[in-house]
Write a protein that holds these residues in place. Structure first.
Motif: not given
Lengths: 234, 234
Positions: A144-147, A149-157
């Protein structure tokens, strides 16, 4: 010695807005029967469930009454139809208000999950009585990744011990009523989150059978395929 | 003006241990063909993919070679079989080492996802060339909780902008090679996590078609049902 089973009811949520589906998914016919009738029938077959509250949208009452007319008298007596609200929270509240006063345990089930089996329900009931509450769930196996608003991945959960909730979920009626009295309860995505916030224990029952929630039209094809091909008796 | 498409290869991971499945799931026959052959065929059909590396367990080579014998010469020329390792990380490395030197972009795909479609692959390729990397993914719609070792729920996970990764995933070959040179890269669950940690952008391509990963034997029945019932042409 006479053993008294605690009185149990089921609330089947069938008032959803089906926004992602395009039309009312719960009324869609699957092999000639409305989608919600599959879980309704499974719950009706369980003798330890004395009462079933079917929560529907107010403009769907006629549809559901027509469908219920075809049921046997004994089954019909178990089922009550009530009107739900726009949100899950409001629908759960409508269902709770319709319960008989002697009910002690409540099974909440999403009517968009037609593949629920008697054994899933029984296991959740059993674990709820042991731990105070239980939910069917599956361990998260995907990354799982948090993205942004532009659907670009930011952080791994971190997925360690992470579970994805399904239904049935079983609670004490009194716990649910206490929750609904709280103002902030509207903000929780489900009853498990709300109970958790109030220090209650919820046991997660691992599910290994298909129990998909119909969200998109293609899911319906999957359900049709499963109902015709998968042997649930094994 | 002559437009040169960057050279692209696919690495199909088919060396998994299938621990939860009971037997080697990638060799299981689905409608008379090994499970992995479905995605292999889809990748073979895409003309912009010049090379396909099929990463298999070393004791499965004969099986896959026998299966490939039935392919047309033109398709066969694209496909190379290499041996994978015990982990995904080792298998990706084996695949990378087998690539032709002029390859610029690499599509990684999990061989246990037989339903991948040409449009999923094309869209990921396009977005990767725009953003630097891309992964097929689905927004998380279920409520997630973290549990303790005894399966008792402990905390709710905020699911805002949370995505569950699927494959195909598309990367620059040079980025993957840099990652594999790093010692700590072994600890990441996938290449997206590793790239993210190193400040790279990864675009998440929303998938709305069925693309399930065969994990349990029942998943195979689902795939069989889908292959026979769902019309992917719509």
């Amino acid at each position: 010695m006479i053993f008294f089973l605690p009185k149990t009811a089921a609330i089947i949520l069938a008032a959803g807005s089906s926004q992602r589906f395009g039309e009312d998914k719960l009324m869609v016919l699957v092999e000639g029967r409305p989608l919600v009738s599959y879980s309704l029938e499974t719950f009706t077959s369980i003798s330890s469930i004395q009462e079933i509250i079917l929560v529907v949208a107010s403009d769907r009452e006629d549809f559901f009454r027509r469908f219920l007319k075809e049921k046997k008298d004994a089954e019909l007596k178990k089922i009550k139809i009530v009107f739900g609200g726009v949100t899950r929270h409001e629908s759960v509240r409508s269902g709770l208000l319709a319960l008989s006063s002697d009910i002690e345990w409540v099974v909440i089930h999403d009517g968009a999950r037609p593949l629920v089996s008697p054994s899933m329900i029984q296991l959740c009931l059993q674990k709820a009585q042991e731990y105070g509450a239980a939910s069917l769930a599956v361990p998260v196996t995907e990354t799982l990744h948090r993205a942004d608003e532009q659907n670009v991945a930011e952080a791994t959960i971190d997925r360690t011990h992470l579970w994805s909730m399904q239904t049935p979920q079983v609670f004490r009626k009194d716990d649910l009523i206490s929750l609904l009295a709280l103002k902030e309860s509207k903000n929780f995505t489900d009853e498990v989150s709300a109970l958790l916030e109030h220090g209650k224990k919820i046991y997660l029952v691992e599910n290994r059978e298909p129990n998909l929630k119909v969200t998109y039209p293609l899911d319906l094809k999957l359900v049709e395929a499963l109902l015709s091909k998968v042997n649930f008796g094994e």
